[in-house]
Design a protein around this motif. Sequence first.
Motif, mmCIF file in Angstrom:
data_model
loop_
_atom_site.group_PDB
_atom_site.id
_atom_site.type_symbol
_atom_site.label_atom_id
_atom_site.label_comp_id
_atom_site.label_asym_id
_atom_site.label_seq_id
_atom_site.Cartn_x
_atom_site.Cartn_y
_atom_site.Cartn_z
ATOM 1 N N GLU A 14 0.810 -1.211 0.000
ATOM 2 C CA GLU A 14 0.000 0.000 0.000
ATOM 3 C C GLU A 14 0.846 1.266 0.000
ATOM 4 O O GLU A 14 0.403 2.319 -0.426
ATOM 5 C CB GLU A 14 -0.920 0.005 1.227
ATOM 6 C CG GLU A 14 -2.369 -0.094 0.839
ATOM 7 C CD GLU A 14 -3.242 -0.388 2.033
ATOM 8 O OE1 GLU A 14 -3.060 0.269 3.063
ATOM 9 O OE2 GLU A 14 -4.093 -1.291 1.922
ATOM 10 N N GLU A 15 2.081 1.126 0.484
ATOM 11 C CA GLU A 15 2.932 2.308 0.533
ATOM 12 C C GLU A 15 3.643 2.579 -0.786
ATOM 13 O O GLU A 15 4.297 3.593 -0.946
ATOM 14 C CB GLU A 15 3.971 2.141 1.650
ATOM 15 C CG GLU A 15 3.308 1.955 2.996
ATOM 16 C CD GLU A 15 4.256 2.208 4.132
ATOM 17 O OE1 GLU A 15 5.470 2.252 3.879
ATOM 18 O OE2 GLU A 15 3.775 2.358 5.264
ATOM 19 N N LEU A 16 3.520 1.655 -1.718
ATOM 20 C CA LEU A 16 4.252 1.804 -2.978
ATOM 21 C C LEU A 16 3.336 2.333 -4.084
ATOM 22 O O LEU A 16 2.126 2.177 -4.034
ATOM 23 C CB LEU A 16 4.812 0.451 -3.418
ATOM 24 C CG LEU A 16 5.905 -0.133 -2.523
ATOM 25 C CD1 LEU A 16 6.247 -1.534 -2.990
ATOM 26 C CD2 LEU A 16 7.150 0.746 -2.562
ATOM 27 N N TYR A 17 3.938 2.955 -5.084
ATOM 28 C CA TYR A 17 3.187 3.355 -6.263
ATOM 29 C C TYR A 17 3.025 2.145 -7.180
ATOM 30 O O TYR A 17 3.911 1.292 -7.225
ATOM 31 C CB TYR A 17 3.939 4.451 -7.021
ATOM 32 C CG TYR A 17 3.989 5.739 -6.267
ATOM 33 C CD1 TYR A 17 2.939 6.646 -6.367
ATOM 34 C CD2 TYR A 17 5.064 6.046 -5.459
ATOM 35 C CE1 TYR A 17 2.971 7.835 -5.674
ATOM 36 C CE2 TYR A 17 5.104 7.248 -4.762
ATOM 37 C CZ TYR A 17 4.052 8.135 -4.867
ATOM 38 O OH TYR A 17 4.080 9.312 -4.186
ATOM 39 N N PRO A 18 1.928 2.102 -7.935
ATOM 40 C CA PRO A 18 1.732 0.976 -8.851
ATOM 41 C C PRO A 18 2.933 0.731 -9.755
ATOM 42 O O PRO A 18 3.322 -0.410 -9.981
ATOM 43 C CB PRO A 18 0.501 1.406 -9.663
ATOM 44 C CG PRO A 18 -0.256 2.319 -8.761
ATOM 45 C CD PRO A 18 0.764 3.011 -7.914
ATOM 46 N N ALA A 19 3.557 1.817 -10.250
ATOM 47 C CA ALA A 19 4.690 1.632 -11.165
ATOM 48 C C ALA A 19 5.829 0.898 -10.469
ATOM 49 O O ALA A 19 6.560 0.130 -11.090
ATOM 50 C CB ALA A 19 5.174 2.980 -11.681
ATOM 51 N N ASP A 20 5.990 1.116 -9.163
ATOM 52 C CA ASP A 20 7.049 0.424 -8.433
ATOM 53 C C ASP A 20 6.704 -1.044 -8.227
ATOM 54 O O ASP A 20 7.572 -1.912 -8.301
ATOM 55 C CB ASP A 20 7.282 1.086 -7.076
ATOM 56 C CG ASP A 20 7.847 2.490 -7.239
ATOM 57 O OD1 ASP A 20 8.632 2.683 -8.191
ATOM 58 O OD2 ASP A 20 7.491 3.364 -6.446
ATOM 59 N N ILE A 21 5.426 -1.303 -7.954
ATOM 60 C CA ILE A 21 5.023 -2.703 -7.785
ATOM 61 C C ILE A 21 5.232 -3.461 -9.091
ATOM 62 O O ILE A 21 5.692 -4.606 -9.083
ATOM 63 C CB ILE A 21 3.557 -2.791 -7.309
ATOM 64 C CG1 ILE A 21 3.375 -1.972 -6.018
ATOM 65 C CG2 ILE A 21 3.175 -4.252 -7.058
ATOM 66 C CD1 ILE A 21 1.980 -1.995 -5.449
ATOM 67 N N SER A 22 4.952 -2.821 -10.232
ATOM 68 C CA SER A 22 5.229 -3.473 -11.517
ATOM 69 C C SER A 22 6.681 -3.910 -11.563
ATOM 70 O O SER A 22 7.004 -5.015 -11.997
ATOM 71 C CB SER A 22 4.995 -2.521 -12.696
ATOM 72 O OG SER A 22 3.746 -1.914 -12.630
ATOM 73 N N GLY A 23 7.566 -3.020 -11.096
ATOM 74 C CA GLY A 23 8.990 -3.332 -11.091
ATOM 75 C C GLY A 23 9.289 -4.571 -10.262
ATOM 76 O O GLY A 23 10.093 -5.416 -10.652
ATOM 77 N N ILE A 24 8.610 -4.683 -9.123
ATOM 78 C CA ILE A 24 8.821 -5.850 -8.254
ATOM 79 C C ILE A 24 8.337 -7.122 -8.943
ATOM 80 O O ILE A 24 8.999 -8.159 -8.910
ATOM 81 C CB ILE A 24 8.086 -5.650 -6.914
ATOM 82 C CG1 ILE A 24 8.705 -4.470 -6.159
ATOM 83 C CG2 ILE A 24 8.149 -6.930 -6.063
ATOM 84 C CD1 ILE A 24 7.983 -4.113 -4.878
ATOM 85 N N LEU A 25 7.194 -7.028 -9.613
ATOM 86 C CA LEU A 25 6.643 -8.217 -10.275
ATOM 87 C C LEU A 25 7.636 -8.810 -11.271
ATOM 88 O O LEU A 25 7.735 -10.024 -11.425
ATOM 89 C CB LEU A 25 5.351 -7.870 -11.023
ATOM 90 C CG LEU A 25 4.116 -7.552 -10.166
ATOM 91 C CD1 LEU A 25 2.876 -7.539 -11.028
ATOM 92 C CD2 LEU A 25 3.945 -8.536 -9.026
#
Lengths: 433, 433
Positions: A14-25
């Motif tokens: 929840e603390e991350l931006y969607p674009a950052d979560i994409s990076g994690i994926l």
Amino acid sequence: IAEGDDALLRAEMEELYPADISGILYELGTEQARYLLSLLNRKVGAEILANLDPGDRKDFLEDFSSQELAPYVDEMDSDDAVDILNEQPIQIREEVIGLLEDREQARFILDLLHYDEDVAGGLMQKELIKINVELTVNQCIEEIRQQAENVEKVHVVYVVDDAGKLLGYVSLKRIVLSRKHAKIADIYDENIIFVETYRPVTEVAEIMQRYDLEAVPVVNVQGRLLGRITIDDIVDVITEKAEEDIQAISGISGEVVEDDNIWQRAKVQLPWLVAGAVGSLMAATVINGFQDELSQIAALAAFIPIIGSTGGNVGIQTASLIVQGLSDKAGLTASLGQRLLRTILVALINGLVVGLLAGAYTFIIGEPRLFFVVSTSLLSVVMLASFMGTITPLLLNRIGINPAVASGPFITTANDLIGIGVYFMIANLLLHL
Amino acid sequence: IAEGDDALLRAEMEELYPADISGILYELGTEQARYLLSLLNRKVGAEILANLDPGDRKDFLEDFSSQELAPYVDEMDSDDAVDILNEQPIQIREEVIGLLEDREQARFILDLLHYDEDVAGGLMQKELIKINVELTVNQCIEEIRQQAENVEKVHVVYVVDDAGKLLGYVSLKRIVLSRKHAKIADIYDENIIFVETYRPVTEVAEIMQRYDLEAVPVVNVQGRLLGRITIDDIVDVITEKAEEDIQAISGISGEVVEDDNIWQRAKVQLPWLVAGAVGSLMAATVINGFQDELSQIAALAAFIPIIGSTGGNVGIQTASLIVQGLSDKAGLTASLGQRLLRTILVALINGLVVGLLAGAYTFIIGEPRLFFVVSTSLLSVVMLASFMGTITPLLLNRIGINPAVASGPFITTANDLIGIGVYFMIANLLLHL
């Protein structure tokens, strides 16, 4: 991290931006990525999917069922939804559209699927705020309240007439600063730049760049407002175009992803390598035809590299200059005749410099009888390569092929081949071998 | 048109966008352009000047006095004003700043002149709307009314504390939809993406692209809000970067403008042509050292082109793949060791294919004794060129040179040279000449 503590993970995400979560994926395996996605709320998940690289996304979504995919598509901007659906097989595509809860979204998507990817219609999104010209500022604010839910970024409010025809726009700044009872008809700006659905995407990019626009409305031939294109999509278009040009120049066929295996990597390079090799072997045939001359004057072979590489280099340079001119805002204003004349004059200067340089070298290696052969050959090669480098991209552009290809290895090899032919012909002529 | 009817011209210009008038100026002589500019109001004139291509603008403004230039600079966005002043000699620059009527603008410009062009501080503009977190929506609207006059495009209102520290933002949409007496403190969004003044421009471009931002606030190390960068400037950064890459790859030094004379045109091409020629002449020296071998087996010369061009092509391809990886969002995640291993495996495949193809050709021309010489040479050349094509851009990148240069003609020629050395050494070894 991904070993089951749902609550913790959810909190962290929840603390991350969607674009950052994409990076994690990207760094997770497919199954872990799917698990992570399932933890997130639909809206964030939708944004993440929209953010993924198309190739990776296709792989990732491969074993999603239509039932799993539909809720995400429901939450996406219509342009992203269409991109994703276009990557799916037709059957999945139609099932997903049928399963959408938001029927307006379904209608938007069906509209957008009509358009080709490379025209304005294919890039636009249906989400925008439009108001009737007859309203007051107060009513307009009410309209914004109702329409704004689905619209992520509001730059301006588009003003239309009863038939839906685009009349102009009002900026939000204007609305904030106007009296509540002012009429939209009195405050809207008629000077609006718009594009038609059939305009090529590159043209749209140019227009938005020239006028520094953040969004441009898209209308049909009757002038009815159908959608808008936002600058972030245009930035992607520009970046992609640049990548394509560089690939064309470097002789790389197709995109490369970090984790491609070595076979895929080799496949990207081989087509042009083999094409280049075939060209060079044709040059070999030419050289082989002059075996007698070579065994008489072995030093002739020493100049094969400079003939070949100079032809190639000049060809790349002139072609790239033309390609740059073609994509320039100012455009190519000079006529073909003027351009050729100037190219030939420039080539004359370049050819003389390089020719005399190489000519001087014949003295250094003690083969002065080759002076005229080498310098006239280089002059001719530079002039021929400049001519080809000017003509080829213009021709390619006219028949709808990316003109940057003209700076690629195949054309370079062609110049190489022509150069060597010219060289041995001149040698034969001047030395009466 | 430009023969004196001021009123008519003025009326016609009023219907055009500034960007279009810039286009017209390009087609006029300097004097006519100056005359046309003098007819327009200052604000439009300022926008036109900001729109011109830097090189052309510098020429055009050359004989403007400080008194003539200052009124335009007064009307410009601060970032454009700084760009133009940076193109002027120091004396003019200081005179103009002294002459500005808008003292706030003068202060903005002095602030911005500190920063390098290639960091966030050098790209930002001071024009933005900021409000104190303690205000209500109503007070905020009043603030917008006061501040908005100088701010062309309002995306969001930045929220700061008493010390000017950036706390977050409120979108105009939010303001329109909020009750008048709501407190900003209750409605603003704390999740704001910002950049520091010292961040490289390319990094800012990446961030704005990744998060699809239309403007990003710029803060100093203490977190104080200093300015903002808008997406149109970033689009220019991206376009410029792409052009630079293509120039580097094609061996063009410096930008070319349509109306450059032929000497300027030649000057753009010559440096790399001469560098390439020198490299090729070194290859000539190598070949010349093997005269005896060549006179024994003249067919050896036939394979010089394929050795040279394959080395060059492979070098360009691998270097471009690395350059692409370096500028990719995902970045290069593999370690140098992994990358080299993979490169070498790919090179093995490519080298075998091209080597066997050329090897087959030795049979066709009836020189089967050259089979092993040609195929092992090509294999070695492909492997060496791949290695160089991987290492060189990474090294250049580390020392701060545009890595795309590694796909340029000089490196290509270097590969050419190495290839020919390898070829003759192998020939010497295998044929016991």
